[in-house]
Design an enzyme around this catalytic site. Structure first.
Site, short mmCIF file in Angstrom:
data_model
loop_
_atom_site.label_atom_id
_atom_site.label_comp_id
_atom_site.label_asym_id
_atom_site.label_seq_id
_atom_site.Cartn_x
_atom_site.Cartn_y
_atom_site.Cartn_z
CE LYS A 40 -2.09 -1.24 -3.29
NZ LYS A 40 -2.94 -0.15 -2.89
CE LYS B 246 -2.90 3.27 -10.09
NZ LYS B 246 -2.62 3.35 -8.65
CG ASP C 72 -1.34 3.07 -4.17
OD1 ASP C 72 -2.40 3.59 -4.58
OD2 ASP C 72 -1.31 2.00 -3.57
CD GLU C 73 -4.21 5.97 -3.63
OE1 GLU C 73 -3.97 5.11 -4.50
OE2 GLU C 73 -4.53 5.68 -2.45
CG HIS D 122 -5.37 6.64 -8.83
ND1 HIS D 122 -6.36 7.01 -7.95
CD2 HIS D 122 -4.92 5.45 -8.41
CE1 HIS D 122 -6.48 6.06 -7.03
NE2 HIS D 122 -5.63 5.10 -7.30
CE LYS E 237 -8.85 -1.36 -1.97
NZ LYS E 237 -7.47 -1.30 -1.52
C1 CAP Z 1 -5.88 -0.71 -5.35
C2 CAP Z 1 -5.55 0.72 -5.09
C3 CAP Z 1 -6.31 1.75 -5.95
C4 CAP Z 1 -7.81 1.69 -5.86
C5 CAP Z 1 -8.48 2.90 -6.48
C6 CAP Z 1 -5.76 1.09 -3.64
O1 CAP Z 1 -5.15 -1.60 -4.54
O2 CAP Z 1 -4.20 0.95 -5.35
O3 CAP Z 1 -5.90 3.02 -5.54
O4 CAP Z 1 -8.23 0.57 -6.57
O5 CAP Z 1 -9.83 2.73 -6.60
O6 CAP Z 1 -4.95 1.87 -3.14
O7 CAP Z 1 -6.75 0.68 -3.06
P1 CAP Z 1 -5.55 -3.15 -4.41
P2 CAP Z 1 -10.59 2.95 -7.97
O8 CAP Z 1 -5.54 -3.74 -5.79
O9 CAP Z 1 -4.50 -3.74 -3.52
O10 CAP Z 1 -6.91 -3.20 -3.77
O11 CAP Z 1 -9.91 2.11 -9.01
O12 CAP Z 1 -11.99 2.53 -7.71
O13 CAP Z 1 -10.46 4.40 -8.26
MG MG Z 2 -4.21 3.06 -4.63
#
Ligand code: CAP
Ligand code: MG
Length: 454
Positions: free
Chosen positions: A172, A198, A200-201, A290, A330
């Site tokens: 992040k 990882k 991010d998406e 993801h 969250k």
């Molecule tokens: C988590 C995360 C993931 C989500 C995806 C975000 O960050 O990188 O993309 O968890 O959701 O961007 O929110 P945090 P899921 O750990 O800082 O919250 O796993 O439900 O598909």
């Molecule tokens: Mg993410």
């Protein structure tokens, strides 16, 4: 306008139920694909006719009978709605069970299966809403898919890590870091005790960081952290791109740099997912999935596709890691329902379990198992709940819960690793971690200032 549209709905020459798409005495075959749809018929539309219409439109029918039906083995090609029941506590909604013959789908193609099952039917006029709640894929069809490239058993062997959940973190902020700063975050997280970092998406190749820079700095960090800790480490390199050619280019470069894992987003689509799984199989690379975008299908309770169905399709298509939800973080999710998704990923044989939202038995026919990933707003303070909910075969991923630590990123990773190991130890000693979790964490924090600060 809506009223007019409703009035205009008519099944055509014959009702779908009269055309053979409703067969309440149908004898299910072992080789049939079974679907459970939740349907909300338009006012005045008979639920049985609506169910028959779903079976019709998702298999052979159009709005009227056609002469050319007589040129096919039309009876076996028709899908059959065989049961309709009101959904308890949801007036106006019905469960409709539909069976599809094996011949209706091309082997090894999620694109083909979904073009029928979630093709036209979801915008079909007799229905206000429709949701594909669950699916039973017959063994004969399962065997035409290659499934996860690596699988969770082989992944653990390659990582040489057993008897505990794996730990990860999403770098992040999501967007904006330069390659050098990004690599620093990866190094700190891995050095502090995480197994994986990882991408991010939505990080691909933006102007602030070209993908090659990301890969170079990340792999430099992975190698240094592995050398410093003596553990196998990885960072999911997101190879999502606008074309297959570009994704292959990025995957090849990741492999060349020695990455054990690549990542794609669900939004690349089923055929691209199956192609990337094929690449991972050929190159012995773990494929991290993801599920970005899944909420557009899964979130509404009366319309779309349940995540348990998406998870089943993804296991067939082939991914090794799959974001499967947390229930405590969250993002929305009910603990029992989320456990159902985990079962779909990790079972050899998934049993019907209505409390967990599983409506069918599913024999996975020795298809490899997917490692589920719990992610989204979770932190060390929830370690007891996470281990109680999901057991050991899961990656627990704390993005903000690592990089937001008051003493820094490495301290965040230390806090998570110490919390994890103390909780696993307590569980293995037979303690009730759900009840004693907070006191176990406090005790562990006495000898670990990063955990105390967390
Ligand atoms: C988590 C995360 C993931 C989500 C995806 C975000 O960050 O990188 O993309 O968890 O959701 O961007 O929110 P945090 P899921 O750990 O800082 O919250 O796993 O439900 O598909
Ligand atoms: Mg993410």
């Amino acid at each position: 306008i809506i009223t007019d549209a409703k009035k205009r709905y008519s099944a055509g020459v014959l009702k779908y139920r009269q055309m053979g798409y409703w067969q309440p005495d149908y004898e299910i075959k072992e080789t049939d694909t079974l679907c459970l749809f939740r349907i909300t018929p338009q006012d005045g539309v008979d639920p049985v006719e609506a169910a028959a219409a779903v079976a019709g439109e998702s298999s052979t029918a159009t709005w009227t009978v056609v002469w050319t039906d007589r040129l096919t083995a039309c009876d076996s090609y028709r899908a059959k709605a065989y049961k309709v029941e009101p959904v308890p506590g949801r007036p106006g909604e019905y469960f409709a069970w539909v069976a599809y013959d094996l011949i209706l789908f091309e082997e090894g193609s999620i694109a083909n299966m979904t073009a029928s099952l979630i093709g036209n039917v979801f915008s079909f006029k007799p229905l206000k809403a429709a949701r594909l709640e669950d699916i039973r894929i017959p063994v004969a069809y399962v065997k035409t898919f290659k499934g996860p490239p690596t699988g969770l058993v082989v992944e653990r062997e390659r990582l040489d890590k057993f008897g505990r959940p794996l730990l990860g973190a999403t770098t992040k902020p999501k967007l904006g870091l330069s390659g050098r700063n990004y690599g620093r975050v990866v190094y700190e997280g891995l050095k502090g005790g995480l197994d994986f970092m990882k991408d991010d998406e939505n990080i691909n190749s933006q102007p602030f960081m070209h993908w090659r820079d990301r890969f170079l700095y990340v792999m430099d960090a992975v190698n240094k952290a592995s050398a410093a800790t003596g553990e196998v480490k990885g960072s999911y390199l997101n190879i999502t791109a606008g074309t297959m050619e570009e994704m292959y280019r990025r995957a090849d470069f990741a492999k060349e740099l020695g990455s054990v894992v690549v990542m794609v987003d669900l939004v690349i689509g089923w055929t691209a997912i199956q192609s990337m799984a094929e690449w991972c199989r050929a190159n012995d690379v773990i494929m991290h999935m993801h599920r970005a975008g899944h909420g557009t299908y899964t979130r509404q309770k009366n319309h779309g596709v349940s995540f348990r169905v998406i998870a089943k399709w993804l296991r067939l298509a082939g991914c090794d890691h799959l974001h499967t939800g947390t229930a405590v973080g969250k993002l929305e999710g009910d603990p029992m329902t989320v456990q159902g998704y985990y079962n779909v990923c990790r079972d050899s044989y998934t049993r019907t379990d209505l409390q967990r939202g599983l409506f069918f038995d599913q024999d996975w026919a020795d298809l490899k198992k997917v490692m589920p990933v719990a992610s989204g707003g979770i932190h060390a303070g929830q370690m007891h709940q996470l281990i109680d909910l999901f057991g050991d075969d899961v990656v627990l991923q704390f993005g903000g819960g690592t990089i937001g630590h008051p003493q820094g990123i490495q301290a965040g990773a230390v806090a998570n690793r110490v919390a994890l190991e103390s909780m696993v130890k307590a569980r293995n000693e037979g303690r009730n971690i759900l009840e004693e979790g907070p006191s176990i964490l406090k005790k562990a924090a006495e000898g670990c200032s990063p955990l105390k600060a967390a």
